[in-house]
Design a protein around this motif. Structure first.
Motif, mmCIF file in Angstrom:
data_model
loop_
_atom_site.group_PDB
_atom_site.id
_atom_site.type_symbol
_atom_site.label_atom_id
_atom_site.label_comp_id
_atom_site.label_asym_id
_atom_site.label_seq_id
_atom_site.Cartn_x
_atom_site.Cartn_y
_atom_site.Cartn_z
ATOM 1 N N PHE A 41 11.025 -4.411 2.315
ATOM 2 C CA PHE A 41 9.739 -4.592 2.976
ATOM 3 C C PHE A 41 9.843 -4.237 4.458
ATOM 4 N N ARG A 42 10.892 -4.677 5.106
ATOM 5 C CA ARG A 42 11.059 -4.393 6.543
ATOM 6 C C ARG A 42 11.171 -2.896 6.809
ATOM 7 N N LYS A 43 11.904 -2.170 5.966
ATOM 8 C CA LYS A 43 12.006 -0.712 6.116
ATOM 9 C C LYS A 43 10.624 -0.075 5.973
ATOM 10 N N TYR A 44 9.894 -0.521 4.965
ATOM 11 C CA TYR A 44 8.549 0.009 4.743
ATOM 12 C C TYR A 44 7.642 -0.331 5.922
ATOM 13 N N GLN A 45 7.726 -1.561 6.412
ATOM 14 C CA GLN A 45 6.902 -1.993 7.541
ATOM 15 C C GLN A 45 7.182 -1.139 8.782
ATOM 16 N N ARG A 46 8.453 -0.882 9.061
ATOM 17 C CA ARG A 46 8.797 -0.042 10.224
ATOM 18 C C ARG A 46 8.228 1.366 10.068
ATOM 19 N N CYS A 47 8.304 1.907 8.861
ATOM 20 C CA CYS A 47 7.770 3.240 8.600
ATOM 21 C C CYS A 47 6.256 3.271 8.828
#
Length: 74
Positions: A41-47
């Motif tokens: 989720f954090r990777k997706y959020q940063r993207c």
């Protein structure tokens, strides 16, 4: 559904699959210990945040939820 940023769509799919699997196989069966999808989720959020900046999408006044954030009072 695709993500706001084309580069984020695969990350969104990965997160959706992880969450749906965890929700069905653990959460609904009473196992509420941890969410194995937090890092995805954090990777997706940063993207998504990067895509929003690149597209100059106004987000003033918008509050974001995510892992370890308190829910707004209702």
């Amino acid at each position: 559904m695709n993500s706001v940023g084309e580069a984020c769509t695969e990350l969104k799919r990965e997160y959706d699959q992880c969450f749906n699997r965890w929700f069905a196989e653990h959460f609904l069966k009473g196992d509420r210990s941890g969410d194995p999808c937090t890092e995805t989720f954090r990777k997706y959020q940063r993207c998504v945040q990067k895509a929003i900046k690149e597209k100059d999408i106004p987000i003033d006044g918008v509050e974001f939820m995510g892992p370890n954030k308190d829910k707004p009072e209702s």
